[in-house]
Design a protein around this motif. Structure first.
Motif, PDB file in Angstrom:
ATOM      1  N   GLY A  52       0.810  -1.215   0.000  1.00 51.31           N
ATOM      2  CA  GLY A  52       0.000   0.000   0.000  1.00 51.31           C
ATOM      3  C   GLY A  52       0.840   1.259   0.000  1.00 51.31           C
ATOM      4  O   GLY A  52       0.394   2.312  -0.450  1.00 51.31           O
ATOM      5  N   ALA A  53       2.086   1.129   0.485  1.00 50.65           N
ATOM      6  CA  ALA A  53       2.986   2.283   0.562  1.00 50.65           C
ATOM      7  C   ALA A  53       4.395   1.780   0.849  1.00 50.65           C
ATOM      8  O   ALA A  53       4.590   0.627   1.248  1.00 50.65           O
ATOM      9  N   ILE A  54       5.349   2.672   0.650  1.00 56.06           N
ATOM     10  CA  ILE A  54       6.722   2.447   1.088  1.00 56.06           C
ATOM     11  C   ILE A  54       7.117   3.646   1.932  1.00 56.06           C
ATOM     12  O   ILE A  54       6.840   4.793   1.560  1.00 56.06           O
ATOM     13  N   VAL A  55       7.752   3.363   3.066  1.00 61.61           N
ATOM     14  CA  VAL A  55       8.272   4.424   3.926  1.00 61.61           C
ATOM     15  C   VAL A  55       9.783   4.450   3.713  1.00 61.61           C
ATOM     16  O   VAL A  55      10.482   3.476   4.002  1.00 61.61           O
ATOM     17  N   TYR A  56      10.273   5.587   3.180  1.00 63.34           N
ATOM     18  CA  TYR A  56      11.693   5.730   2.855  1.00 63.34           C
ATOM     19  C   TYR A  56      12.449   6.428   3.971  1.00 63.34           C
ATOM     20  O   TYR A  56      11.989   7.426   4.526  1.00 63.34           O
ATOM     21  N   THR A  57      13.641   5.897   4.265  1.00 65.62           N
ATOM     22  CA  THR A  57      14.578   6.515   5.187  1.00 65.62           C
ATOM     23  C   THR A  57      15.932   6.536   4.486  1.00 65.62           C
ATOM     24  O   THR A  57      16.137   5.828   3.494  1.00 65.62           O
ATOM     25  N   ALA A  58      16.856   7.333   5.018  1.00 59.99           N
ATOM     26  CA  ALA A  58      18.168   7.430   4.374  1.00 59.99           C
ATOM     27  C   ALA A  58      19.212   7.941   5.348  1.00 59.99           C
ATOM     28  O   ALA A  58      18.883   8.592   6.339  1.00 59.99           O
ATOM     29  N   TYR A  59      20.451   7.645   5.036  1.00 55.82           N
ATOM     30  CA  TYR A  59      21.569   8.343   5.646  1.00 55.82           C
ATOM     31  C   TYR A  59      21.724   9.595   4.787  1.00 55.82           C
ATOM     32  O   TYR A  59      22.416   9.578   3.764  1.00 55.82           O
ATOM     33  N   HIS A  87      14.539  12.463  -4.477  1.00 50.98           N
ATOM     34  CA  HIS A  87      14.063  11.206  -3.902  1.00 50.98           C
ATOM     35  C   HIS A  87      13.192  11.507  -2.693  1.00 50.98           C
ATOM     36  O   HIS A  87      13.479  12.418  -1.922  1.00 50.98           O
ATOM     37  N   SER A  88      12.152  10.729  -2.540  1.00 47.49           N
ATOM     38  CA  SER A  88      11.239  10.899  -1.407  1.00 47.49           C
ATOM     39  C   SER A  88      11.840  10.380  -0.114  1.00 47.49           C
ATOM     40  O   SER A  88      12.614   9.422  -0.111  1.00 47.49           O
ATOM     41  N   LEU A  89      11.422  10.999   0.982  1.00 46.85           N
ATOM     42  CA  LEU A  89      11.612  10.488   2.333  1.00 46.85           C
ATOM     43  C   LEU A  89      10.228  10.400   2.957  1.00 46.85           C
ATOM     44  O   LEU A  89       9.347  11.192   2.622  1.00 46.85           O
ATOM     45  N   GLY A  90      10.051   9.454   3.861  1.00 49.69           N
ATOM     46  CA  GLY A  90       8.747   9.297   4.473  1.00 49.69           C
ATOM     47  C   GLY A  90       7.864   8.403   3.631  1.00 49.69           C
ATOM     48  O   GLY A  90       8.324   7.679   2.746  1.00 49.69           O
ATOM     49  N   PRO A 127      22.381   5.173  -0.396  1.00 45.90           N
ATOM     50  CA  PRO A 127      21.959   4.640   0.900  1.00 45.90           C
ATOM     51  C   PRO A 127      20.575   5.156   1.315  1.00 45.90           C
ATOM     52  O   PRO A 127      20.421   5.952   2.240  1.00 45.90           O
ATOM     53  N   VAL A 128      19.574   4.706   0.560  1.00 45.88           N
ATOM     54  CA  VAL A 128      18.169   5.003   0.834  1.00 45.88           C
ATOM     55  C   VAL A 128      17.481   3.650   1.019  1.00 45.88           C
ATOM     56  O   VAL A 128      17.730   2.714   0.255  1.00 45.88           O
ATOM     57  N   PHE A 129      16.634   3.565   2.019  1.00 47.35           N
ATOM     58  CA  PHE A 129      16.013   2.294   2.373  1.00 47.35           C
ATOM     59  C   PHE A 129      14.506   2.442   2.406  1.00 47.35           C
ATOM     60  O   PHE A 129      13.992   3.462   2.860  1.00 47.35           O
ATOM     61  N   GLY A 130      13.815   1.428   1.916  1.00 44.87           N
ATOM     62  CA  GLY A 130      12.357   1.473   1.880  1.00 44.87           C
ATOM     63  C   GLY A 130      11.744   0.322   2.655  1.00 44.87           C
ATOM     64  O   GLY A 130      12.151  -0.831   2.501  1.00 44.87           O
TER      65      GLY A 130
END
Length: 145
Positions: A52-59, A87-90, A127-130
């Motif tokens: 339904g969604a991806i929540v992105y975080t990153a260094y 690039h999106s965050l959140g 280094p972005v993580f979903g």
């Protein structure tokens, strides 16, 4: 690359933001071609559940540095006039845009190859993580493909 300091946008990247970026480059009359990559969150299905969604975080500091290196290499390797990366965050919902890469060059061949090089490098090195959020409210870390 442009004078952009951070590649990150909170939430989905809006069509209005993309249109604004395109409009701003119309004044570059030595540019003959633009190419755009839009990464969109897919509603993948697995074991009867749907993303339904991806929540992105990153260094963020490291990711900004790496994105600028990737952009500079693509510009140098292919004679691009500019390369912008966002690039999106959140949280980004399925169907929304999470990655926007916009390349410009004097000629079309260079812009196509340069954009592809940059996008492939971003997927492999940034280094972005979903975290995928599934329809049953569970979540799992996404593996880039």
């Amino acid at each position: 690359m442009s004078t952009q300091t951070s590649i990150f946008q909170n939430g989905a990247i809006s069509p209005e933001f993309i249109a604004k970026c395109i409009t701003e480059l119309q004044s570059q009359i030595r540019v003959g071609g633009h190419d755009i990559f839009l990464g969109q969150v897919r509603a993948d299905e697995k074991e009867g559940k749907k993303v339904g969604a991806i929540v992105y975080t990153a260094y963020e500091e490291m990711a900004n540095k790496k994105a600028h290196e990737i952009a500079e290499k693509a510009v140098a390797d292919h004679g691009l006039s500019s390369l912008q990366i966002y690039h999106s965050l959140g949280e980004v919902k399925a169907g929304e845009i999470c990655l926007f890469v916009f390349a410009s060059a004097p000629h079309r061949k260079e812009v196509f190859v340069g954009l592809n090089q940059a996008v492939e490098a971003l997927k492999a090195e940034l280094p972005v993580f979903g975290k995928e959020v599934w329809s049953d409210a569970s979540s799992t870390w996404k593996v880039n493909q």
